[in-house]
Design a protein around this motif. Structure first.
Motif, PDB file in Angstrom:
ATOM      1  N   PRO A  47       0.813  -1.229   0.000  1.00  0.00           N
ATOM      2  CA  PRO A  47       0.000   0.000   0.000  1.00  0.00           C
ATOM      3  C   PRO A  47       0.846   1.279   0.000  1.00  0.00           C
ATOM      4  CG  PRO A  47      -0.128  -1.106   2.127  1.00  0.00           C
ATOM      5  CD  PRO A  47       0.575  -2.045   1.197  1.00  0.00           C
ATOM      6  N   ALA A  50       1.237   2.695  -3.412  1.00  0.00           N
ATOM      7  CA  ALA A  50      -0.008   3.336  -3.854  1.00  0.00           C
ATOM      8  C   ALA A  50      -0.131   4.712  -3.218  1.00  0.00           C
ATOM      9  CB  ALA A  50      -1.201   2.464  -3.483  1.00  0.00           C
ATOM     10  N   GLU A  51       0.342   4.817  -1.960  1.00  0.00           N
ATOM     11  CA  GLU A  51       0.321   6.098  -1.254  1.00  0.00           C
ATOM     12  C   GLU A  51       1.209   7.106  -1.978  1.00  0.00           C
ATOM     13  OE1 GLU A  51      -1.663   6.299   1.698  1.00  0.00           O
ATOM     14  OE2 GLU A  51      -1.326   8.414   1.291  1.00  0.00           O
ATOM     15  N   LYS A  54      -0.251   8.129  -5.118  1.00  0.00           N
ATOM     16  CA  LYS A  54      -1.612   8.634  -4.920  1.00  0.00           C
ATOM     17  C   LYS A  54      -2.642   7.902  -5.790  1.00  0.00           C
ATOM     18  CE  LYS A  54      -2.283  13.011  -4.070  1.00  0.00           C
ATOM     19  NZ  LYS A  54      -2.306  14.475  -4.218  1.00  0.00           N
ATOM     20  N   ILE A  55      -2.616   6.602  -5.703  1.00  0.00           N
ATOM     21  CA  ILE A  55      -3.555   5.804  -6.482  1.00  0.00           C
ATOM     22  C   ILE A  55      -4.857   5.651  -5.710  1.00  0.00           C
ATOM     23  CG2 ILE A  55      -3.919   3.557  -7.620  1.00  0.00           C
ATOM     24  CD1 ILE A  55      -1.531   5.025  -8.734  1.00  0.00           C
ATOM     25  N   LEU A  56      -5.971   5.879  -6.363  1.00  0.00           N
ATOM     26  CA  LEU A  56      -7.272   5.667  -5.740  1.00  0.00           C
ATOM     27  C   LEU A  56      -7.974   4.466  -6.351  1.00  0.00           C
ATOM     28  CD1 LEU A  56      -8.722   9.303  -5.695  1.00  0.00           C
ATOM     29  CD2 LEU A  56      -7.456   8.142  -3.915  1.00  0.00           C
ATOM     30  N   ALA A  57      -7.994   4.436  -7.673  1.00  0.00           N
ATOM     31  CA  ALA A  57      -8.742   3.398  -8.379  1.00  0.00           C
ATOM     32  C   ALA A  57      -7.806   2.282  -8.812  1.00  0.00           C
ATOM     33  CB  ALA A  57      -9.426   4.002  -9.601  1.00  0.00           C
TER      34      ALA A  57
ATOM     35  N   PHE B  68      -9.925  14.490   0.163  1.00  0.00           N
ATOM     36  CA  PHE B  68     -10.221  14.437  -1.274  1.00  0.00           C
ATOM     37  C   PHE B  68     -10.100  15.797  -1.911  1.00  0.00           C
ATOM     38  CE2 PHE B  68     -12.911  10.675  -0.124  1.00  0.00           C
ATOM     39  CZ  PHE B  68     -12.153   9.761  -0.826  1.00  0.00           C
ATOM     40  N   PHE B  97      -2.331  10.711   7.351  1.00  0.00           N
ATOM     41  CA  PHE B  97      -3.096  11.224   6.220  1.00  0.00           C
ATOM     42  C   PHE B  97      -3.206  10.156   5.140  1.00  0.00           C
ATOM     43  CE2 PHE B  97      -1.980  15.610   7.600  1.00  0.00           C
ATOM     44  CZ  PHE B  97      -3.237  16.176   7.471  1.00  0.00           C
ATOM     45  N   VAL B  98      -4.342  10.141   4.462  1.00  0.00           N
ATOM     46  CA  VAL B  98      -4.425   9.457   3.175  1.00  0.00           C
ATOM     47  C   VAL B  98      -4.730  10.571   2.180  1.00  0.00           C
ATOM     48  CG1 VAL B  98      -5.718   7.837   1.755  1.00  0.00           C
ATOM     49  CG2 VAL B  98      -5.164   7.253   4.123  1.00  0.00           C
ATOM     50  N   ASP B  99      -3.750  10.859   1.343  1.00  0.00           N
ATOM     51  CA  ASP B  99      -3.874  12.000   0.442  1.00  0.00           C
ATOM     52  C   ASP B  99      -4.548  11.576  -0.854  1.00  0.00           C
ATOM     53  OD1 ASP B  99      -3.666  14.226  -1.072  1.00  0.00           O
ATOM     54  OD2 ASP B  99      -1.476  14.392  -0.979  1.00  0.00           O
ATOM     55  N   ALA B 100      -5.804  11.906  -0.976  1.00  0.00           N
ATOM     56  CA  ALA B 100      -6.552  11.580  -2.193  1.00  0.00           C
ATOM     57  C   ALA B 100      -6.971  12.863  -2.902  1.00  0.00           C
ATOM     58  CB  ALA B 100      -7.771  10.735  -1.847  1.00  0.00           C
ATOM     59  N   SER B 101      -6.224  13.934  -2.628  1.00  0.00           N
ATOM     60  CA  SER B 101      -6.542  15.198  -3.286  1.00  0.00           C
ATOM     61  C   SER B 101      -6.095  15.138  -4.742  1.00  0.00           C
ATOM     62  CB  SER B 101      -5.847  16.352  -2.559  1.00  0.00           C
ATOM     63  OG  SER B 101      -4.455  16.158  -2.562  1.00  0.00           O
ATOM     64  N   PRO B 102      -6.793  15.851  -5.609  1.00  0.00           N
ATOM     65  CA  PRO B 102      -6.484  15.728  -7.034  1.00  0.00           C
ATOM     66  C   PRO B 102      -5.114  16.305  -7.405  1.00  0.00           C
ATOM     67  CG  PRO B 102      -8.139  17.422  -6.664  1.00  0.00           C
ATOM     68  CD  PRO B 102      -7.908  16.767  -5.354  1.00  0.00           C
ATOM     69  N   GLU B 103      -4.448  15.672  -8.353  1.00  0.00           N
ATOM     70  CA  GLU B 103      -3.183  16.175  -8.885  1.00  0.00           C
ATOM     71  C   GLU B 103      -3.506  17.136 -10.024  1.00  0.00           C
ATOM     72  OE1 GLU B 103       0.231  15.452  -8.340  1.00  0.00           O
ATOM     73  OE2 GLU B 103      -0.487  14.663  -6.437  1.00  0.00           O
ATOM     74  N   LEU B 119      -7.696   2.862  -2.895  1.00  0.00           N
ATOM     75  CA  LEU B 119      -8.034   3.791  -1.813  1.00  0.00           C
ATOM     76  C   LEU B 119      -8.331   3.018  -0.536  1.00  0.00           C
ATOM     77  CD1 LEU B 119      -8.731   6.625  -0.759  1.00  0.00           C
ATOM     78  CD2 LEU B 119     -11.062   6.244  -1.559  1.00  0.00           C
ATOM     79  N   ARG B 122      -5.199   1.694   0.982  1.00  0.00           N
ATOM     80  CA  ARG B 122      -4.419   2.760   1.635  1.00  0.00           C
ATOM     81  C   ARG B 122      -5.044   3.164   2.966  1.00  0.00           C
ATOM     82  NH1 ARG B 122      -4.116   7.256  -2.837  1.00  0.00           N
ATOM     83  NH2 ARG B 122      -3.114   8.428  -1.180  1.00  0.00           N
TER      84      ARG B 122
END
Lengths: 94, 505
Positions: A47, A50-51, A54-57, B68, B97-103, B119, B122
């Protein structure tokens, strides 16, 4: 150094992951000759990668090289869109 | 945290967000996900971060923040203002933190089916890493803009909430609303976390902003109903003012204290009660500030501590006035028996004033408090907000068994009443009216004790004068009628005798 560096993120050994790997390998074989390096990363095992990316999907394919970085989301079954994402659209009708 | 698995009751987790545990009858449902929805600027992110910070500060839980929308750096920086050292907590493995903010620079293409497995992985990784039992996800709308297929996102968010429950995590999800009163949230997000919904509002009313929080639903467990005012302060973040938590439980004392004027004490049947609330109402210049000043001086004489909140005059003015009436405020302050807090009402919202007043009272621990004047505070608030403020202040000082004297300015010079009185008169124990009395081209001042709960009191309207020794209460106005209604009229001698003999047989 190969011309293409590709990273494919998948979640475990699910049918969708398998499908993405098969689809990607076929595209690489058909269009990239031997000029590519492919890394398959399982987000459940790693993981932290992925962090960093910055993978979400999942599945997500990242074209690391050549720049710029490109992301393609999905099981890669829509071949035309994958080729566009890899900047290989000129190959589409050849 | 209480545990009671046997009868399948919903257990609640104390959030430790001030006031929230009160209005939610114990906190957030344990191991469940609660949707916190609000319009732009309704303090959703602060609420989400505070939920985690409260757990860390009290050493009861570590937390994971999934963003997000805002970047991780922005959140660290923005929350520093509340005293939350997120960076330090990250190093101590209490916050992740889990950084899921847009690039911003990367575009992505969708080529086939996908899910949010990465996600979830993570989030699970972060929870395991810091052993988190609290999680905040801020905010859902932003992920719908990153992915076009909202059906997939809804399904995946549901999967995440199920996974969180399995891991024993209590979660707050924030979502945006487009209107203050309308659908719960955009993109139909409430459909997958429909069990618990909290709404934050930031309403514009009469050109004033008012924040409220409402628990819309808590499936299977109780909560307080309706909207509660809250404020966001730099030191503490979100503070909810739980009006329904106020209980009429205060003790009542028979102990009398001096009003500062022996004549007034006599009129009140021996002074004010120690834990009573007194309202002094009158037109401008009738002597309200003087009464507040004497009330303070009366405390100092009995070696009590007293606190004056002044919203109309500056320190210098107040001190000069007091000197003019023979009272040395400066000396009293130096001795530590008096504290004067001067503020312009407009510097803060009424909720903030309430919190500050409470805080100063807690710190200084006075036995009597005066607020001069309530009418000045009324300016900065809506009618509803003002009423809540009055109830909040009076219940607090009654709880503390403190005597409170509030002044209120009437809008008309002669007679009349103010809006303030309408809200407060039923709560106050005593009401003193100060009125102008016009007779033969001269303005004189009249004073009457209208109400004195639990005691006999003088029913006369007495004349009073002000000189350099303060207030002097004199004889009743026997020959004038209509003072309180604002229409004083001289009574002829003959009429007066007739009234006197009215009830004689």
């Amino acid at each position: 150094m190969k011309k293409y560096l590709l990273k494919l993120y998948v979640t475990g050994k699910t049918p969708r992951s398998e499908k993405a790997i098969i689809n990607l390998k076929r595209i690489c074989r058909d269009y990239l000759n031997e000029e590519y390096e492919l890394q398959v990363i399982d987000v459940i095992e790693n993981p932290q990668y992925a962090e960093e990316d910055k993978i979400l999907a999942t599945p997500t394919l990242i074209r690391v090289l050549p720049p710029p970085i490109r992301r393609i989301i999905g099981d890669l079954s829509e071949k035309d869109k994958v080729l566009i994402g890899l900047d290989l659209e000129k190959m589409l009708h050849s | 945290m209480q545990r009671d698995i046997t009868n399948n009751e919903i257990i609640k987790l104390e959030t430790l967000i001030p006031g929230f545990d009160h209005i939610s009858n114990g906190g957030l449902p344990l191991n469940r996900t609660t949707l916190v929805a609000g319009s732009a600027g309704s303090a959703k992110t602060v609420f989400a971060a505070q939920f985690l910070a409260a757990g860390i500060i009290t050493n009861t839980a570590s937390g994971v923040f999934v963003t997000f929308e805002e970047s991780v750096d922005d959140i660290r920086r923005n929350m520093k203002g509340f005293g939350w050292e997120i960076e330090k907590w990250e190093k101590e493995n209490k916050w992740a933190f889990v950084d899921a903010s847009p690039e911003p620079h990367e575009s992505s293409i969708v080529a086939g089916e996908y899910d949010l497995g990465a996600l979830l992985a993570r989030i699970e990784n972060a929870i395991t890493k810091v052993k988190a039992t609290r999680l905040s996800l801020d905010s859902l709308g932003a992920i719908f803009t990153q992915f076009s297929d909202s059906a997939i996102i809804r399904r995946e968010l549901f999967r995440i909430s199920v996974a969180l429950k399995k891991m024993g995590v209590t979660a707050v999800l924030t979502a945006e609303r487009t209107q203050e009163y309308g659908e719960i949230a955009r993109y139909g997000v409430e459909e997958f976390v429909a069990d618990n919904v909290v709404i934050l509002r930031n309403i514009l009313e009469d050109e004033k902003r008012r924040r409220t929080i409402e628990i819309l639903k808590y499936r299977g467990t109780s909560h307080q109903k309706g909207e509660f005012p809250f404020t966001v302060t730099p030191e503490k973040g979100v503070i909810i003012i739980p009006l329904s938590a106020i209980e009429l439980k205060q003790k009542s004392s028979n102990l009398r204290i001096s009003s500062g004027s022996t004549e007034l004490d006599k009129m009140c049947g021996g002074g004010f009660f120690r834990d009573s609330v007194i309202l002094v109402s009158g037109a401008t210049g009738t002597g309200k500030t003087l009464m507040a000043t004497e009330f303070m001086a009366g405390a100092a004489a009995g070696n009590e501590r007293c606190l004056l909140f002044a919203f109309e005059e500056s320190r210098e003015q107040l001190f000069r006035n007091a000197t003019g009436w023979g009272i040395d405020f400066e000396k009293l302050e130096n001795e530590g028996t008096l504290k004067v807090v001067c503020e312009y009402p407009e510097v803060a919202g009424l909720e903030d004033h309430l919190i500050e007043i409470k805080q100063v009272i807690e710190e200084f621990r006075p036995t009597r408090v005066a607020i001069d004047s309530l009418s000045a505070l009324e300016r900065v608030s809506t009618i509803k907000g003002f009423r809540e403020f009055i109830i909040g202040v009076t219940s607090f000082i009654k709880q503390k068994e403190i005597a409170g004297l509030f002044t209120s300015t009437t809008s008309t010079l002669m007679g009349g009443s103010s809006i303030t009185e309408g809200h407060i008169s039923t709560i106050t124990d005593s009401i003193i009216l100060l009125r102008y009395v016009e007779t033969f081209g001269e303005m004189r001042r009249g004073l009457t004790v209208l109400k004195m709960r639990g005691s006999m009191h003088d029913k006369d309207i007495r004349e009073f004068t002000i000189d350099n020794n303060g207030m002097h209460i004199g004889k009743p106005f026997r020959d004038v009628t209509g003072i309180i209604s604002g229409n004083p009229q001289k009574i002829q001698k003959g009429d007066f005798d007739r009234l006197d003999n009215l009830f004689d047989e």
